[in-house]
Design a protein around this motif. Structure first.
Motif, PDB file in Angstrom:
ATOM      1  N   SER A 196      -3.082 -16.411 -31.287  1.00  0.00           N
ATOM      2  CA  SER A 196      -4.340 -16.130 -30.579  1.00  0.00           C
ATOM      3  C   SER A 196      -4.156 -16.279 -29.070  1.00  0.00           C
ATOM      4  N   THR A 197      -3.291 -17.188 -28.630  1.00  0.00           N
ATOM      5  CA  THR A 197      -3.071 -17.304 -27.177  1.00  0.00           C
ATOM      6  C   THR A 197      -2.334 -16.062 -26.647  1.00  0.00           C
ATOM      7  N   ALA A 198      -1.411 -15.544 -27.452  1.00  0.00           N
ATOM      8  CA  ALA A 198      -0.692 -14.323 -27.034  1.00  0.00           C
ATOM      9  C   ALA A 198      -1.687 -13.164 -26.904  1.00  0.00           C
ATOM     10  N   LYS A 199      -2.616 -13.084 -27.852  1.00  0.00           N
ATOM     11  CA  LYS A 199      -3.626 -12.019 -27.821  1.00  0.00           C
ATOM     12  C   LYS A 199      -4.539 -12.188 -26.591  1.00  0.00           C
ATOM     13  N   SER A 200      -4.968 -13.432 -26.336  1.00  0.00           N
ATOM     14  CA  SER A 200      -5.848 -13.665 -25.176  1.00  0.00           C
ATOM     15  C   SER A 200      -5.122 -13.337 -23.872  1.00  0.00           C
TER      16      SER A 200
END
Ligand code: MEV
Length: 326
Positions: free
Chosen positions: A265-269
């Motif tokens: 999710s951090t990579a996506k954000s």
């Protein structure tokens, strides 16, 4: 005495994990962090093995006892690979084997399959056998099945063939793909995945709910076909979307983890086109596709590091397969 050193690359699953154990396709790429195995022919009929990366040192066993008795875990793949090779292509004498790896056996880059493939290729060289990649694959894959009982063989194929492959269970299809400049980011969770246990758990789900699990696998197989085409076109934005879909199915299967989800999710954000776990799940690595060249890559890598992930930088994606080094 004759000596040969062979190296093989590590691997990263791009699409299709778990489904590929059940007669579906997957996409895998080889990464240029390599396993190296040196084998020397000796006169005394014993196997001597040093494999410091898996904490094996000074292991000795008579050649005629290979595959029997006690063997430390880290020595099993080398021992059974030798036994399987010699059963098909016998020669006399002993072997002194040492292994060295560029990558930690904890990453899930496939150190066991990479060392198995190295051993089989090195023995083919030492015994002067001309063997095709498929013949090397078959002996190496049998070794993995003998030890693990289950597995698709995609990791062995990546170690032998290298590059980026479209692969169907057991090597029914091994098709090298032309893929250029994959904008890949790799984040390690710091947790070692237990592939055999995860495969068993998923196998139990398959037994309990075959229709549901087969529906998920069929959907993943379709994603793999789409991703194969889009990767050839270099349409990374679309490939990223497909990674997100694949990750949803893996969540449904129950193989993701909190740590993987945090990195994804951090990579996506941070702007990734898509992200998913890579391999069995439960830990090991996640992968993401980044936009905007070097700056987009750095943004995502920084985000992964901030939430406690370790970014891994192989020199090359789609690395060369098994090769003789010396
Ligand atoms: C593990 O890295 C990937 C699995 O699909 C197992 C396999 O293909 O052998 C879970």
């Amino acid at each position: 005495m004759r000596t040969v050193t062979v190296s093989t690359p590590g691997k990263l699953m791009l699409f299709g994990e778990h489904a590929v154990v059940y007669d579906r396709p997957c996409l895998v790429t080889a990464v240029d962090q390599r396993m190296r195995v040196t084998i020397e022919l000796t006169e005394e009929k014993v196997l001597m093995l040093d494999a410091p990366d898996v904490h094996v040192s000074g292991f000795v066993k008579p050649m005629d006892a290979l595959g029997t008795g006690e063997t430390p875990k880290g020595a099993q793949f080398v021992e059974v690979a030798i036994k399987n090779f010699l059963t098909k292509h016998p020669f006399s004498g002993g072997l002194k084997v040492s292994t060295a790896s560029d990558f930690s056996s904890l990453f899930g880059f496939g150190s066991s399959s990479a060392s198995t493939a190295c051993v089989v290729k090195a023995l083919a060289e030492l015994s002067g056998k001309k063997m095709s990649q498929k013949q090397l694959f078959d002996i190496s894959y049998k070794t993995v099945l003998d030890i693990q009982g289950k597995g698709s063989g995609f990791d062995v194929a990546a170690a032998i063939y290298g590059g980026t492959l479209y692969f169907v269970t057991g090597g029914k299809i091994i098709e090298p793909l032309k893929v250029k400049d994959m904008p890949l980011v790799i984040g390690y969770t710091g947790v070692k995945a237990d592939t055999v246990t995860l495969m068993r758990e998923v196998g139990e789900k398959m037994k309990a709910h075959p229709e549901r699990v087969n529906r998920i696998y069929d959907a993943i197989a379709k994603l793999v076909e789409d991703a194969k085409g889009k990767m050839a076109e270099g349409d990374w934005e679309r490939v990223g979307k497909l990674m997100d879909f694949n990750q949803e199915y893996l969540r449904d299967l129950g193989v993701s983890s909190e740590k993987l989800e945090a990195l994804i999710s951090t990579a996506k954000s941070a702007g990734a086109w898509g992200a998913k776990l890579s391999g069995a799940g439960g830990g090991d690595c996640m992968i993401a596709l980044h936009p905007d060249g070097a700056s987009g890559k750095r943004r995502i890598e920084d985000a992964i590091t901030k939430v406690g992930g370790q970014v891994i930088h192989p020199d090359l994606i789609g690395a060369q397969g098994a090769r003789v080094e010396a």
